[in-house]
Design a protein around this motif. Structure first.
Motif, mmCIF file in Angstrom:
data_model
loop_
_atom_site.group_PDB
_atom_site.id
_atom_site.type_symbol
_atom_site.label_atom_id
_atom_site.label_comp_id
_atom_site.label_asym_id
_atom_site.label_seq_id
_atom_site.Cartn_x
_atom_site.Cartn_y
_atom_site.Cartn_z
ATOM 1 N N GLY A 58 0.810 -1.210 0.000
ATOM 2 C CA GLY A 58 0.000 0.000 0.000
ATOM 3 C C GLY A 58 0.845 1.262 0.000
ATOM 4 N N PHE A 59 1.893 1.301 0.849
ATOM 5 C CA PHE A 59 2.796 2.453 0.822
ATOM 6 C C PHE A 59 3.474 2.586 -0.538
ATOM 7 C CE2 PHE A 59 3.141 2.608 5.638
ATOM 8 C CZ PHE A 59 2.602 3.884 5.726
ATOM 9 N N ASP A 60 3.873 1.452 -1.128
ATOM 10 C CA ASP A 60 4.572 1.495 -2.413
ATOM 11 C C ASP A 60 3.656 1.957 -3.541
ATOM 12 O OD1 ASP A 60 6.900 1.072 -3.991
ATOM 13 O OD2 ASP A 60 6.014 -0.775 -4.751
ATOM 14 N N ALA A 61 2.335 1.771 -3.359
ATOM 15 C CA ALA A 61 1.389 2.157 -4.416
ATOM 16 C C ALA A 61 1.032 3.640 -4.377
ATOM 17 C CB ALA A 61 0.115 1.325 -4.292
ATOM 18 N N LEU A 62 1.416 4.376 -3.312
ATOM 19 C CA LEU A 62 1.121 5.806 -3.252
ATOM 20 C C LEU A 62 1.883 6.562 -4.335
ATOM 21 C CD1 LEU A 62 1.168 6.405 0.616
ATOM 22 C CD2 LEU A 62 -0.813 6.146 -0.858
ATOM 23 N N LEU A 63 1.214 7.537 -4.941
ATOM 24 C CA LEU A 63 1.820 8.295 -6.036
ATOM 25 C C LEU A 63 2.420 9.594 -5.510
ATOM 26 C CD1 LEU A 63 -0.956 7.869 -8.755
ATOM 27 C CD2 LEU A 63 1.166 6.566 -8.480
ATOM 28 N N PRO A 64 3.563 10.023 -6.038
ATOM 29 C CA PRO A 64 4.131 11.319 -5.625
ATOM 30 C C PRO A 64 3.190 12.455 -5.982
ATOM 31 C CG PRO A 64 5.757 9.978 -6.794
ATOM 32 C CD PRO A 64 4.443 9.300 -6.971
ATOM 33 N N GLY A 65 3.035 13.384 -5.050
ATOM 34 C CA GLY A 65 2.163 14.518 -5.281
ATOM 35 C C GLY A 65 0.695 14.238 -5.063
ATOM 36 N N GLY A 66 0.344 13.063 -4.540
ATOM 37 C CA GLY A 66 -1.047 12.737 -4.315
ATOM 38 C C GLY A 66 -1.575 13.368 -3.035
ATOM 39 N N ARG A 67 -2.849 13.037 -2.735
ATOM 40 C CA ARG A 67 -3.466 13.589 -1.519
ATOM 41 C C ARG A 67 -2.735 13.104 -0.286
ATOM 42 N NH1 ARG A 67 -7.343 11.904 1.966
ATOM 43 N NH2 ARG A 67 -7.570 9.962 0.800
ATOM 44 N N LEU A 68 -2.299 11.854 -0.304
ATOM 45 C CA LEU A 68 -1.496 11.300 0.785
ATOM 46 C C LEU A 68 -0.052 11.214 0.301
ATOM 47 C CD1 LEU A 68 -1.991 10.203 3.655
ATOM 48 C CD2 LEU A 68 -2.004 7.911 2.693
ATOM 49 N N PRO A 69 0.894 11.885 0.954
ATOM 50 C CA PRO A 69 2.269 11.927 0.432
ATOM 51 C C PRO A 69 2.901 10.550 0.427
ATOM 52 C CG PRO A 69 2.172 12.822 2.656
ATOM 53 C CD PRO A 69 0.755 12.611 2.236
ATOM 54 N N ARG A 70 3.773 10.324 -0.539
ATOM 55 C CA ARG A 70 4.498 9.066 -0.647
ATOM 56 C C ARG A 70 5.723 9.106 0.264
ATOM 57 N NH1 ARG A 70 5.331 4.976 -4.549
ATOM 58 N NH2 ARG A 70 7.472 4.210 -4.664
ATOM 59 N N PRO A 71 5.913 8.107 1.122
ATOM 60 C CA PRO A 71 7.068 8.125 2.031
ATOM 61 C C PRO A 71 8.384 8.018 1.265
ATOM 62 C CG PRO A 71 5.391 6.572 2.777
ATOM 63 C CD PRO A 71 5.005 6.968 1.398
ATOM 64 N N ASP A 72 9.409 8.631 1.840
ATOM 65 C CA ASP A 72 10.755 8.516 1.282
ATOM 66 C C ASP A 72 11.487 7.296 1.827
ATOM 67 O OD1 ASP A 72 10.525 10.941 -0.190
ATOM 68 O OD2 ASP A 72 10.829 12.037 1.683
ATOM 69 N N VAL A 73 11.052 6.753 2.958
ATOM 70 C CA VAL A 73 11.655 5.574 3.553
ATOM 71 C C VAL A 73 10.586 4.871 4.382
ATOM 72 C CG1 VAL A 73 12.443 6.791 5.628
ATOM 73 C CG2 VAL A 73 13.625 4.720 4.894
ATOM 74 N N LEU A 74 10.661 3.526 4.453
ATOM 75 C CA LEU A 74 9.707 2.715 5.217
ATOM 76 C C LEU A 74 10.437 2.033 6.375
ATOM 77 C CD1 LEU A 74 7.451 0.875 2.600
ATOM 78 C CD2 LEU A 74 6.921 2.878 3.974
ATOM 79 N N ILE A 75 9.731 1.952 7.518
ATOM 80 C CA ILE A 75 10.236 1.222 8.689
ATOM 81 C C ILE A 75 9.205 0.160 9.036
ATOM 82 C CG2 ILE A 75 10.886 1.343 11.110
ATOM 83 C CD1 ILE A 75 11.696 4.223 10.705
ATOM 84 N N VAL A 76 9.611 -1.117 8.999
ATOM 85 C CA VAL A 76 8.770 -2.230 9.444
ATOM 86 C C VAL A 76 9.309 -2.641 10.803
ATOM 87 C CG1 VAL A 76 7.909 -4.534 8.935
ATOM 88 C CG2 VAL A 76 8.359 -2.928 7.066
ATOM 89 N N ALA A 77 8.526 -2.421 11.854
ATOM 90 C CA ALA A 77 9.057 -2.550 13.219
ATOM 91 C C ALA A 77 8.149 -3.439 14.058
ATOM 92 C CB ALA A 77 9.187 -1.175 13.870
ATOM 93 N N ARG A 78 8.787 -4.092 15.030
ATOM 94 C CA ARG A 78 8.092 -4.883 16.036
ATOM 95 C C ARG A 78 9.042 -5.090 17.199
ATOM 96 N NH1 ARG A 78 7.267 -9.215 18.884
ATOM 97 N NH2 ARG A 78 5.224 -10.264 18.991
ATOM 98 N N GLY A 79 8.492 -5.261 18.402
ATOM 99 C CA GLY A 79 9.325 -5.527 19.569
ATOM 100 C C GLY A 79 9.847 -6.947 19.569
ATOM 101 N N GLY A 80 10.592 -7.290 20.567
ATOM 102 C CA GLY A 80 11.183 -8.612 20.652
ATOM 103 C C GLY A 80 10.152 -9.680 20.979
ATOM 104 N N GLY A 81 10.570 -10.934 20.875
ATOM 105 C CA GLY A 81 9.686 -12.056 21.139
ATOM 106 C C GLY A 81 10.331 -13.360 20.728
ATOM 107 N N SER A 82 9.584 -14.436 20.894
ATOM 108 C CA SER A 82 10.079 -15.756 20.523
ATOM 109 C C SER A 82 10.010 -15.938 19.014
ATOM 110 C CB SER A 82 9.245 -16.837 21.212
ATOM 111 O OG SER A 82 7.896 -16.774 20.782
ATOM 112 N N LEU A 83 10.509 -17.069 18.567
ATOM 113 C CA LEU A 83 10.487 -17.353 17.138
ATOM 114 C C LEU A 83 9.064 -17.467 16.624
ATOM 115 C CD1 LEU A 83 12.002 -18.039 14.537
ATOM 116 C CD2 LEU A 83 12.053 -20.429 15.270
ATOM 117 N N GLU A 84 8.185 -18.033 17.449
ATOM 118 C CA GLU A 84 6.795 -18.134 17.044
ATOM 119 C C GLU A 84 6.149 -16.759 16.943
ATOM 120 O OE1 GLU A 84 8.197 -19.856 19.345
ATOM 121 O OE2 GLU A 84 8.011 -21.991 18.837
ATOM 122 N N ASP A 85 6.515 -15.841 17.869
ATOM 123 C CA ASP A 85 5.940 -14.492 17.820
ATOM 124 C C ASP A 85 6.394 -13.728 16.579
ATOM 125 O OD1 ASP A 85 4.703 -15.059 20.206
ATOM 126 O OD2 ASP A 85 6.307 -14.154 21.419
#
Length: 577
Positions: free
Chosen positions: A226-253
């Motif tokens: 969804g972020f990658d599909a945003l167009l430059p100059g659109g109503r919602l600005p296109r990000p210059d960088v993405l962060i995919v984040a989550r806290g720590g946990g087990s392998l299953e988490d």
């Protein structure tokens, strides 16, 4: 002999209704004098009834079970959405099926060679006379299985080139918009926002997702795309960088960040992506495919934006260095200008040589003008003499002389040409007369020969035409005789009859005649209408008497129309050929 009870007790303690398995077996010799069949007292059941009874027995006996085994013969979900495979160990194998609704809810999908613990119901499939387990949930058999699955996926993605360092892109130095894919309620987003605000405030777009549990991988993949599909100059600005984040946990988490859908979405993303999943010791497949891995979500924020105060200090330092450099540059240019001015000659020295060359040119100019005028005068005289020679009068006089010479040559040439043509015409006339005489003689000879051939052909044509007519007349007579011999009229004349149906079509067999059918018998001298008394299987009506022939025999003879044998006495049949 004691009989077995009519009711049975199920493994769960309930009393089950009598089934086909409770029927008493017949004793030997009870079903007949010879004792040949031993199961005549057992009730008969169909295959479907037997399969249904087995299915109910298995389902009531076992119910829900948990089976541990290795996934075998898995080829992905069927076009219907269901999945079919087998579970096996070193000694046995059982068929397994996962319905579409259960398959879509599974957090861990089956893979070939994966050791799993499956929970489901044991049942049978009557179509194959086989038992199987209908799996409702699936989980790996321990952490070792998960690690093996992660390693297998890592090798497969590495072989496809998704982890190639050449694919990784550098992060922008100061992004205007930062996209974050994480949970909106966790501490991760607060840490990222706090760190970005402290270092350099930037606009942050949050795409809320679940980072753990069923459906988390699909949500993370949709957020990246969804972020990658945003167009430059659109109503919602296109990000210059993405962060995919989550806290720590087990392998299953953290298992959702090892999903193939997340890896494919990150590989296809055109925005530089930073993976900040877990703590520094936690590793997922997303870390390998991302453009940059951060040890923690806070570290990801630090990697995306610089410290504003440090930038301000650096700018001040660079400004001071720039001012000092400009001063040094101006002083150096001033010194160079002074040195260059001292090395340059004065204005009088620069004009001395040009002034001297001007004086010498002024002295030599009058004599040069006189020489030029004399040279041009001579040139005009030479051109005038050449123009006089090319005057119209001189050119007309020369043309008149050439015309008179040509006229004399033309008169002589015309006389010579006339004499030559007259001589050629005389010679051609003589040859033409001789040729015409020869052609006339040849024509007379050819006419005489043609007349002789016509006379000979006329003499031969009369006898040939008479002979041809005689041959055609004989051939017509033979064909008429052959037609009279082979036609069915001649057969009728020998005592046979032709049977026709009501439509007038000939009947060739008795099988096509039904009782009561209207028939026509054609004889040599006329036609008689009759009615069939019976079919080909036997006659109808009154039974035949000894004096009258059987209707069936007469019908069969008339229908089959056998070829008659030769009549007694001489018959003038003629020659067929």
């Amino acid at each position: 002999m004691a009989s077995r009870p009519s009711a049975r007790t199920s493994p769960r303690g309930r009393t089950a209704a009598p089934s086909i398995f409770d029927a008493p077996a017949a004793a030997p010799g009870e079903d007949g004098e010879d004792g040949g069949s031993r199961l005549s007292n057992t009730p008969e059941v169909s295959v479907s009834e037997l399969s249904g009874a087995l299915k109910r027995t298995v389902e009531e006996r076992f119910g829900h079970v948990r089976v541990r085994g290795e996934v075998s013969n898995y080829r992905g979900p069927h076009s219907s959405g269901h999945a079919y495979f087998s579970l096996k160990d070193e000694g046995a194998r059982i068929d397994a099926v996962v319905w579409r609704t259960s398959f879509s809810r599974m957090r861990v999908k089956p893979e070939e060679g994966m050791e799993v613990v499956a929970t489901g119901k044991l049942t049978t499939f009557p179509g194959k006379s086989a038992y199987q387990i209908v799996i409702e949930s699936l989980e790996p058999a321990g952490v070792g299985a998960l690690m093996a699955m992660v390693e297998e996926r890592r090798r497969r993605f590495a072989a496809e080139g998704l982890f190639d360092p050449s694919r990784k892109r550098a992060l922008p130095f100061l992004p205007a918009v930062i996209g974050v894919v994480t949970s909106p309620t966790g501490a991760v987003i607060r840490d990222i926002l706090h760190r970005i605000t402290d270092r350099f405030p930037r606009r942050v777009l949050l795409w809320p997702v679940r980072v753990q549990g069923d459906g988390s991988a699909e949500e993370v993949a949709r957020a990246i795309r969804g972020f990658d599909a945003l167009l430059p100059g659109g109503r919602l600005p296109r990000p210059d960088v993405l962060i995919v984040a989550r806290g720590g946990g087990s392998l299953e988490d953290l298992w959702g960040f090892n999903d193939e859908a997340v890896i494919r979405a990150a590989a296809d993303c055109r925005i530089p992506l930073v993976s900040a999943v877990g703590h520094e010791t936690d590793w997922t497949l997303l870390d390998h495919v991302a453009d940059l891995r951060a040890p923690t979500p806070t570290g990801a924020a630090e990697l995306c934006v610089p410290v504003r105060a440090e930038l301000a200090v650096g700018l001040d330092r660079l400004g001071a260095r720039h001012g000092a450099a400009m001063l040094r540059r101006v002083e150096g240019a001033r010194d160079a200008l002074r040195s260059t001015a001292r090395a340059l000659p004065s204005g009088a020295d620069l004009l001395a040589l040009p002034r001297q060359r001007l004086d010498r040119a002024a002295t030599a100019l009058p004599s040069a003008l006189r020489r030029g005028a004399d040279a041009r005068r001579l040139t005009v005289a030479r051109v005038g003499s050449r123009l006089a020679a090319q005057s119209p009068g001189a050119r007309l006089a020369r043309a008149a002389e050439r015309l008179s010479g040509l006229d004399a040559r033309l008169g002589r040439s015309a006389k010579v040409l006339s004499d030559r043509r007259r001589q050629r015409l005389d010679a051609v006339a003589a040859r033409l007369g001789t040729a015409l005489q020869g052609r006339a003689a040849l024509a007379r000879q050819a006419n005489a020969a043609s007349r002789q051939r016509l006379d000979a052909l006329a003499a031969r044509m009369g006898p040939a035409a008479a002979l041809a007519n005689d041959r055609r007349r004989e051939r017509v007579a033979r064909l008429a005789q052959l037609l009279g011999t082979l036609g069915y009229k001649s057969v009728l004349g020998r005592g046979y009859a032709l049977v026709r149906d009501a439509a007038g079509q000939p009947l060739r067999s008795a099988a096509g005649v039904s009782p009561g059918a209207r028939l026509g018998l054609e004889f040599a001298d006329g036609t008689v209408a009759v009615e069939a008394l019976g079919g080909p299987g036997g006659g109808g009506g009154a039974p035949p008497t000894a004096k009258s022939p059987k209707p069936r025999a007469a019908t069969v003879r008339a229908a089959k129309a056998p070829v008659p044998r030769a009549a007694k006495g001489p018959v003038n049949q003629g020659n067929l050929f």
